[in-house]
Scaffold this active site. Structure first.
Site, PDB file in Angstrom:
ATOM      1  N   GLY A  46       0.748  -1.362   0.063  1.00  0.00           N
ATOM      2  CA  GLY A  46      -0.015  -0.009   0.096  1.00  0.00           C
ATOM      3  C   GLY A  46       0.951   1.410  -0.017  1.00  0.00           C
ATOM      4  O   GLY A  46       2.149   1.092   0.504  1.00  0.00           O
ATOM      5  N   GLN A  51       2.737  10.052   1.297  1.00  0.00           N
ATOM      6  CA  GLN A  51       4.254   9.141   1.331  1.00  0.00           C
ATOM      7  C   GLN A  51       4.998   9.594   0.106  1.00  0.00           C
ATOM      8  O   GLN A  51       6.141   9.286  -0.012  1.00  0.00           O
ATOM      9  CB  GLN A  51       3.825   7.557   1.244  1.00  0.00           C
ATOM     10  CG  GLN A  51       3.421   7.195   2.542  1.00  0.00           C
ATOM     11  CD  GLN A  51       3.441   5.758   2.861  1.00  0.00           C
ATOM     12  OE1 GLN A  51       2.218   5.102   2.280  1.00  0.00           O
ATOM     13  NE2 GLN A  51       4.315   4.991   3.304  1.00  0.00           N
ATOM     14  N   CYS A  88       5.963  -0.449   6.876  1.00  0.00           N
ATOM     15  CA  CYS A  88       5.519   0.672   6.225  1.00  0.00           C
ATOM     16  C   CYS A  88       6.556   1.031   5.246  1.00  0.00           C
ATOM     17  O   CYS A  88       7.815   1.079   5.686  1.00  0.00           O
ATOM     18  CB  CYS A  88       5.212   1.860   6.888  1.00  0.00           C
ATOM     19  SG  CYS A  88       4.687   3.159   6.173  1.00  0.00           S
ATOM     20  N   LEU A  89       6.335   1.643   4.075  1.00  0.00           N
ATOM     21  CA  LEU A  89       7.703   1.800   3.142  1.00  0.00           C
ATOM     22  C   LEU A  89       8.364   3.225   3.698  1.00  0.00           C
ATOM     23  O   LEU A  89       9.584   3.376   3.226  1.00  0.00           O
ATOM     24  CB  LEU A  89       7.040   2.275   1.748  1.00  0.00           C
ATOM     25  CG  LEU A  89       6.556   0.811   0.913  1.00  0.00           C
ATOM     26  CD1 LEU A  89       5.754   1.504  -0.129  1.00  0.00           C
ATOM     27  CD2 LEU A  89       7.751   0.190   0.639  1.00  0.00           C
ATOM     28  N   HIS A 130      -4.381   1.152   7.488  1.00  0.00           N
ATOM     29  CA  HIS A 130      -3.009   1.747   7.783  1.00  0.00           C
ATOM     30  C   HIS A 130      -3.095   2.853   6.737  1.00  0.00           C
ATOM     31  O   HIS A 130      -2.362   3.797   7.029  1.00  0.00           O
ATOM     32  CB  HIS A 130      -2.112   0.509   7.383  1.00  0.00           C
ATOM     33  CG  HIS A 130      -0.567   0.903   7.121  1.00  0.00           C
ATOM     34  ND1 HIS A 130       0.455   0.432   8.072  1.00  0.00           N
ATOM     35  CD2 HIS A 130      -0.038   1.918   6.258  1.00  0.00           C
ATOM     36  CE1 HIS A 130       1.443   0.967   7.731  1.00  0.00           C
ATOM     37  NE2 HIS A 130       1.424   1.894   6.732  1.00  0.00           N
ATOM     38  N   GLU A 131      -3.487   2.535   5.399  1.00  0.00           N
ATOM     39  CA  GLU A 131      -3.196   3.757   4.391  1.00  0.00           C
ATOM     40  C   GLU A 131      -4.170   4.808   5.129  1.00  0.00           C
ATOM     41  O   GLU A 131      -3.834   6.263   4.666  1.00  0.00           O
ATOM     42  CB  GLU A 131      -3.680   3.255   3.053  1.00  0.00           C
ATOM     43  CG  GLU A 131      -3.008   2.122   2.503  1.00  0.00           C
ATOM     44  CD  GLU A 131      -1.424   2.230   2.934  1.00  0.00           C
ATOM     45  OE1 GLU A 131      -0.803   3.465   2.662  1.00  0.00           O
ATOM     46  OE2 GLU A 131      -0.655   1.252   3.007  1.00  0.00           O
ATOM     47  N   HIS A 134      -2.241   7.083   7.252  1.00  0.00           N
ATOM     48  CA  HIS A 134      -1.393   8.049   6.594  1.00  0.00           C
ATOM     49  C   HIS A 134      -2.108   9.483   6.243  1.00  0.00           C
ATOM     50  O   HIS A 134      -1.484  10.438   6.439  1.00  0.00           O
ATOM     51  CB  HIS A 134      -0.874   7.558   5.160  1.00  0.00           C
ATOM     52  CG  HIS A 134       0.247   6.630   5.482  1.00  0.00           C
ATOM     53  ND1 HIS A 134       1.328   6.835   6.278  1.00  0.00           N
ATOM     54  CD2 HIS A 134       0.461   5.156   5.396  1.00  0.00           C
ATOM     55  CE1 HIS A 134       2.471   6.050   6.231  1.00  0.00           C
ATOM     56  NE2 HIS A 134       1.557   4.919   5.741  1.00  0.00           N
TER      57      HIS A 134
HETATM   58 CO    CO Z   1       2.591   3.114   5.503  1.00  0.00          CO
END
Ligand code: CO
Length: 158
Positions: A46, A51, A88-89, A130-131, A134
């Protein structure tokens, strides 16, 4: 399409509340294309717009091989709790254990401005919540216990 740089934890961009998308146009579709490409290139499950430095309420995800794109998402319903490890990226190389809903129902707009609804159990509520976090400047590390270095076994990041 183009790869975009991923913003890392510590950058205040990740802590701002993203803004509603007012018009779903070609610009937005190009951003979504870039986000999907960037997510895949980084083996993520995701990726939310902040991000990659975009203050827009939208994210992309991949669940069971299906690409999900949600613009201006809203949580309609959640049920239960599940506890899983996630990454998480924007927090590379780390994982932590997070409580997420066991079931979620979320609506939003697709890339053509049409309303879409996603609902389900399993991995879907983990990724979608999660997304969604953000977009409100929340990182999983705010909620996680046992944050630790990930084993390098190819776990997907979000
Ligand atoms: Co993330």
């Amino acid at each position: 399409m183009a790869l975009r740089n991923i913003v890392l934890e510590g950058d205040e961009i990740l802590r701002k509340r993203a803004r509603e998308v007012t018009e779903v146009n070609d610009k937005i579709r190009i951003m979504l294309d870039d986000m999907v490409e960037t997510m895949k290139a980084n083996h993520g499950a995701g990726l939310a717009a902040p991000q990659v430095g975009l203050f827009k309420r939208m994210f992309v995800a991949e669940v069971d091989g299906e690409i999900i794109e949600l613009i201006n998402p809203e949580i309609l319903e959640t049920e239960g709790i599940q506890e899983e490890d996630e990454g998480c990226l924007s927090v590379p190389g780390m994982i932590g254990t997070v409580e997420r809903p066991a079931y979620i129902k979320m609506k939003g707009l697709d890339r053509y401005g049409q309303e879409v609804v996603y609902e389900g159990t399993g991995f879907l509520p983990i990724v979608l919540s999660h997304e969604y976090d953000h977009l409100d400047g929340i990182l999983y590390t705010d909620k996680a216990t046992n944050i630790r270095e990930a084993d390098h076994d190819g776990d997907e990041d979000r």
